[in-house]
Design an enzyme around this catalytic site. Structure first.
Site, PDB file in Angstrom:
ATOM      1  N   CYS A 190       0.821  -1.219   0.000  1.00  0.00           N
ATOM      2  CA  CYS A 190       0.000   0.000   0.000  1.00  0.00           C
ATOM      3  C   CYS A 190       0.854   1.269   0.000  1.00  0.00           C
ATOM      4  O   CYS A 190       0.743   2.102  -0.915  1.00  0.00           O
ATOM      5  CB  CYS A 190      -0.966  -0.018   1.173  1.00  0.00           C
ATOM      6  SG  CYS A 190      -0.199  -0.380   2.769  1.00  0.00           S
TER       7      CYS A 190
HETATM    8  N1  LIG Z   1      -5.289  -3.738   4.873  1.00  0.00           N
HETATM    9  C1  LIG Z   1      -4.582  -3.111   3.932  1.00  0.00           C
HETATM   10  O1  LIG Z   1      -4.703  -1.888   3.732  1.00  0.00           O
HETATM   11  C2  LIG Z   1      -3.639  -3.872   3.069  1.00  0.00           C
HETATM   12  C3  LIG Z   1      -3.329  -5.190   3.287  1.00  0.00           C
HETATM   13  N2  LIG Z   1      -2.440  -5.830   2.485  1.00  0.00           N
HETATM   14  C4  LIG Z   1      -2.022  -7.215   2.736  1.00  0.00           C
HETATM   15  O2  LIG Z   1      -3.101  -8.083   2.465  1.00  0.00           O
HETATM   16  C5  LIG Z   1      -3.064  -9.186   3.363  1.00  0.00           C
HETATM   17  C6  LIG Z   1      -4.388  -9.206   4.110  1.00  0.00           C
HETATM   18  O3  LIG Z   1      -4.503  -7.993   4.818  1.00  0.00           O
HETATM   19  P1  LIG Z   1      -5.850  -7.555   5.540  1.00  0.00           P
HETATM   20  O4  LIG Z   1      -7.002  -7.747   4.639  1.00  0.00           O
HETATM   21  O5  LIG Z   1      -5.597  -6.216   6.093  1.00  0.00           O
HETATM   22  O6  LIG Z   1      -5.894  -8.634   6.714  1.00  0.00           O
HETATM   23  P2  LIG Z   1      -7.058  -9.081   7.681  1.00  0.00           P
HETATM   24  O7  LIG Z   1      -6.428  -9.404   8.972  1.00  0.00           O
HETATM   25  O8  LIG Z   1      -8.147  -8.064   7.652  1.00  0.00           O
HETATM   26  O9  LIG Z   1      -7.582 -10.430   6.984  1.00  0.00           O
HETATM   27  C7  LIG Z   1      -6.834 -11.595   6.925  1.00  0.00           C
HETATM   28  C8  LIG Z   1      -7.694 -12.702   6.350  1.00  0.00           C
HETATM   29  O10 LIG Z   1      -6.943 -13.908   6.269  1.00  0.00           O
HETATM   30  C9  LIG Z   1      -7.693 -14.982   6.877  1.00  0.00           C
HETATM   31  N3  LIG Z   1      -6.730 -15.993   7.322  1.00  0.00           N
HETATM   32  C10 LIG Z   1      -5.884 -15.929   8.376  1.00  0.00           C
HETATM   33  N4  LIG Z   1      -5.123 -17.064   8.446  1.00  0.00           N
HETATM   34  C11 LIG Z   1      -5.500 -17.824   7.385  1.00  0.00           C
HETATM   35  C12 LIG Z   1      -5.081 -19.103   6.908  1.00  0.00           C
HETATM   36  N5  LIG Z   1      -4.135 -19.806   7.521  1.00  0.00           N
HETATM   37  N6  LIG Z   1      -5.689 -19.617   5.818  1.00  0.00           N
HETATM   38  C13 LIG Z   1      -6.679 -18.914   5.185  1.00  0.00           C
HETATM   39  N7  LIG Z   1      -7.106 -17.691   5.592  1.00  0.00           N
HETATM   40  C14 LIG Z   1      -6.519 -17.163   6.673  1.00  0.00           C
HETATM   41  C15 LIG Z   1      -8.461 -14.251   7.959  1.00  0.00           C
HETATM   42  O11 LIG Z   1      -9.562 -14.973   8.443  1.00  0.00           O
HETATM   43  P3  LIG Z   1      -9.486 -15.926   9.759  1.00  0.00           P
HETATM   44  O12 LIG Z   1      -8.377 -15.402  10.626  1.00  0.00           O
HETATM   45  O13 LIG Z   1     -10.833 -15.801  10.372  1.00  0.00           O
HETATM   46  O14 LIG Z   1      -9.190 -17.272   9.216  1.00  0.00           O
HETATM   47  C16 LIG Z   1      -8.912 -13.027   7.164  1.00  0.00           C
HETATM   48  O15 LIG Z   1      -9.967 -13.396   6.296  1.00  0.00           O
HETATM   49  C17 LIG Z   1      -1.866  -8.973   4.283  1.00  0.00           C
HETATM   50  O16 LIG Z   1      -0.769  -9.672   3.812  1.00  0.00           O
HETATM   51  C18 LIG Z   1      -1.616  -7.480   4.180  1.00  0.00           C
HETATM   52  O17 LIG Z   1      -0.276  -7.160   4.422  1.00  0.00           O
HETATM   53  C19 LIG Z   1      -1.907  -5.216   1.398  1.00  0.00           C
HETATM   54  C20 LIG Z   1      -2.171  -3.922   1.124  1.00  0.00           C
HETATM   55  C21 LIG Z   1      -3.027  -3.129   1.977  1.00  0.00           C
HETATM   56  C1  LIG Z   2      -1.573   1.012   9.222  1.00  0.00           C
HETATM   57  C2  LIG Z   2      -0.800  -0.268   9.062  1.00  0.00           C
HETATM   58  O1  LIG Z   2      -0.552  -0.985  10.021  1.00  0.00           O
HETATM   59  N1  LIG Z   2      -0.387  -0.561   7.852  1.00  0.00           N
HETATM   60  C3  LIG Z   2       0.363  -1.745   7.527  1.00  0.00           C
HETATM   61  C4  LIG Z   2       0.648  -1.726   6.071  1.00  0.00           C
HETATM   62  C5  LIG Z   2      -0.484  -2.269   5.267  1.00  0.00           C
HETATM   63  C6  LIG Z   2      -0.193  -3.640   4.768  1.00  0.00           C
HETATM   64  O2  LIG Z   2      -0.953  -4.502   5.035  1.00  0.00           O
HETATM   65  O3  LIG Z   2       0.964  -3.800   4.140  1.00  0.00           O
HETATM   66  P1  LIG Z   2       1.273  -4.472   2.753  1.00  0.00           P
HETATM   67  O4  LIG Z   2       0.846  -3.466   1.752  1.00  0.00           O
HETATM   68  O5  LIG Z   2       2.734  -4.691   2.776  1.00  0.00           O
HETATM   69  O6  LIG Z   2       0.606  -5.756   2.560  1.00  0.00           O
HETATM   70  C7  LIG Z   2       1.715  -1.828   8.222  1.00  0.00           C
HETATM   71  O7  LIG Z   2       2.353  -0.826   8.432  1.00  0.00           O
HETATM   72  O8  LIG Z   2       2.156  -2.967   8.449  1.00  0.00           O
END
Ligand SMILES: NC(=O)C1=CN([C@@H]2O[C@H](COP(=O)(O)OP(=O)(O)OC[C@H]3O[C@@H](n4cnc5c(N)ncnc54)[C@H](OP(=O)(O)O)[C@@H]3O)[C@@H](O)[C@H]2O)C=CC1
Ligand SMILES: CC(=O)N[C@@H](CCC(=O)OP(=O)(O)O)C(=O)O
Length: 337
Positions: free
Chosen positions: A156
Site C-alpha cells: 500500500c
Molecule cells: N489492509 C490493507 O490496507 C492492506 C493489506 N495488504 C495485505 O493483504 C493481506 C491481508 O490484509 P488484511 O485484509 O488487512 O488482513 P485481515 O487481517 O483483515 O484479513 C486476513 C484474512 O486472512 C484470513 N486468514 C488468516 N489465516 C488464514 C489461513 N491460515 N488460511 C486462510 N485464511 C486465513 C483471515 O480470516 P481468519 O483469521 O478468520 O481465518 C482473514 O480473512 C496482508 O498480507 C496485508 O499485508 C496489502 C495492502 C493493503
Molecule cells: C496502518 C498499518 O498498520 N499498515 C500496515 C501496512 C499495510 C499492509 O498490510 O501492508 P502491505 O501493503 O505490505 O501488505 C503496516 O504498516 O504494516
C-alpha cells in the site's frame, strides 16, 4: 468467464476484492475462504459486512483439504488476501496446480532473502518462486504482469510512493540524497483482527517502524534509490497520504518536473493534480492515485494519496487480474479510458 477464489475473504482487503470481483463482468466469484479454525467459517460475507447484503451473500468456507480439491477443479485465479507467512506457504500449492496466483501480501515482493530475515522476521523458503514472482504495480509493469504466474501485488505505502517518484527517477531528476517519505495511513491498513494498537481508544496519530518498516526495501528496490520512510497511523478508517521530500539535481526546472509526470498523463487511475494538492477525502473509496507537487529551487515536495484498500490492495490486485486476462487494467473499477 474466469473463476476466482479468494483466500482471506473475511479480512478488509479480501472483502474489498470480493466486492470488486462480484461486480466484474468477466470474473465469477467462485469460492471465498477463511482459515480452517476461523470463527467466521460458514458465515456469509454479508453477515460481517452488512453493506454488501445482496452482493456478497456468499459463504466463507474453511480452507481444509476438501477446499484445495475444490479450488483445483473450479478456479482459474487464486487471490491470497492473507498474512505474509500464510501467503508464502499457500502460493506454491496453487501454482503447482497450474493456477495463476495474485498475492496481496509482501510474501513475494522482495528478492533478497536477507531482506526477508531483516524486515519480515523469517527466512524465505521458496527462492525459486521468489525469483519468478512479478511485482504487481499495474501502471509500470503491465506487460510482465500479463505473462506472470505469480503476481506479488504491490504494497500500500509503496504503491503511493512509487507512482509519485518513478516519473522523477525515470527522468533522472533526483539527486543522490535519500528521498524522505512521511506517510499516514488509516486504521484499516492494520487489518481486521483485534489489536491494541488499532483499538479505537488507543489510536491517535503516531509514527511507527522508524528505519525498520518492511516497505523501505520494497520502495528502494523498485525505485532504485535510497529512501527514509516513516509511516504513521492516523485516527481515520481508510486512505494513505504521503508527503515526500525530494532534493532535485542542480538546475532542474519546474518544466522538467511537470514534463516528467506526463509519463502518467494517460493513465485512467492516476490523477495529476500539480499544485492542487491531494487529500484523503478525494481518494477514499476510489481506485485512484492523486499526485500533487510544488517546487522551490532544487527542493520538491510531492504529495500523493490513495485508498489503501483499493489502489493499495484490492483495486490494484484487480488491475493485475485484468492484465492477466488480457483486459484493460482499469476494467471493473468504475472507469472508462
Ligand atoms: N489492509 C490493507 O490496507 C492492506 C493489506 N495488504 C495485505 O493483504 C493481506 C491481508 O490484509 P488484511 O485484509 O488487512 O488482513 P485481515 O487481517 O483483515 O484479513 C486476513 C484474512 O486472512 C484470513 N486468514 C488468516 N489465516 C488464514 C489461513 N491460515 N488460511 C486462510 N485464511 C486465513 C483471515 O480470516 P481468519 O483469521 O478468520 O481465518 C482473514 O480473512 C496482508 O498480507 C496485508 O499485508 C496489502 C495492502 C493493503
Ligand atoms: C496502518 C498499518 O498498520 N499498515 C500496515 C501496512 C499495510 C499492509 O498490510 O501492508 P502491505 O501493503 O505490505 O501488505 C503496516 O504498516 O504494516
Amino acid at each position: 468467464m474466469l473463476n476466482v477464489s479468494i483466500i482471506g475473504a473475511s479480512g478488509y482487503s479480501g472483502a474489498e476484492l470480493a466486492k470488486l470481483v462480484a461486480r466484474h463482468p468477466e470474473f465469477s466469484l467462485t469460492h471465498c475462504f477463511v482459515s480452517e479454525q476461523s470463527t467466521d467459517k460458514h458465515k456469509l460475507i454479508s453477515e460481517l459486512y452488512p453493506e454488501h447484503t445482496g452482493l456478497l451473500d456468499i459463504e466463507l468456507e474453511p480452507l481444509n483439504q476438501q477446499a484445495f480439491s475444490l479450488i483445483e477443479q473450479s478456479t482459474d485465479y487464486v487471490c491470497l488476501c492473507t498474512d505474509h507467512k500464510v501467503s508464502v506457504e499457500l502460493a506454491p500449492v496453487f501454482l503447482q496446480m497450474g493456477k495463476r496466483v495474485f498475492d496481496l501480501s509482501g510474501g513475494y515482493r522482495l528478492s533478497d532473502n536477507e531482506d526477508y530475515e531483516t524486515y519480515y522476521g523469517f527466512s524465505h523458503p521458496y527462492q525459486d518462486w521468489l525469483t519468478q514472482a512479478q511485482y504487481g504495480l499495474a501502471e509500470w509493469y503491465g506487460d510482465a504482469i500479463k505473462a506472470a504466474k505469480l503476481v506479488a501485488v504491490a504494497g500500500c505505502y509503496p504503491t503511493a510512493a512509487l507512482n509519485a517518484l518513478k516519473p522523477l527517477q525515470q527522468a533522472d531528476l533526483i539527486s543522490a540524497q535519500p528521498v524522505i517519505i512521511n506517510a499516514v495511513s488509516g486504521v484499516t491498513g492494520a487489518g481486521r483482527k483485534a489489536n491494541v494498537t488499532s483499538h479505537f481508544c488507543e489510536v491517535s496519530l503516531a509514527p511507527y517502524g522508524l528505519f525498520t518498516h518492511r516497505h523501505t526495501p520494497e520502495i528502494e528496490k523498485y525505485l532504485s534509490h535510497p529512501v527514509l520512510f516513516t509511516p504513521h497511523l492516523g485516527n481515520f478508517k481508510r486512505g494513505i497520504l504521503e508527503t515526500i521530500y525530494v532534493t532535485l539535481k542542480e538546475n532542474v526546472t519546474t518544466n522538467q518536473v511537470d514534463a516528467a509526470y506526463q509519463v502518467l498523463a494517460d493513465e485512467p487511475l492516476i490523477r495529476l493534480k500539480a499544485s492542487q494538492l491531494p487529500s484523503i477525502k478525494a481518494v477514499e473509496n476510489q481506485p485512484f492515485v492523486d499526485i500533487g507537487w510544488q517546487q522551490k529551487g532544487n527542493q520538491l515536495i510531492v504529495v500523493v494519496a490513495i485508498d489503501n484498500l483499493l489502489k493499495g490492495a484490492a483495486g490494484q490486485a484487480l488491475q493485475c487480474m485484468n492484465l492477466a486476462a488480457g483486459l484493460d487494467h482499469y476494467q471493473g473499477l468504475g472507469m472508462s479510458a
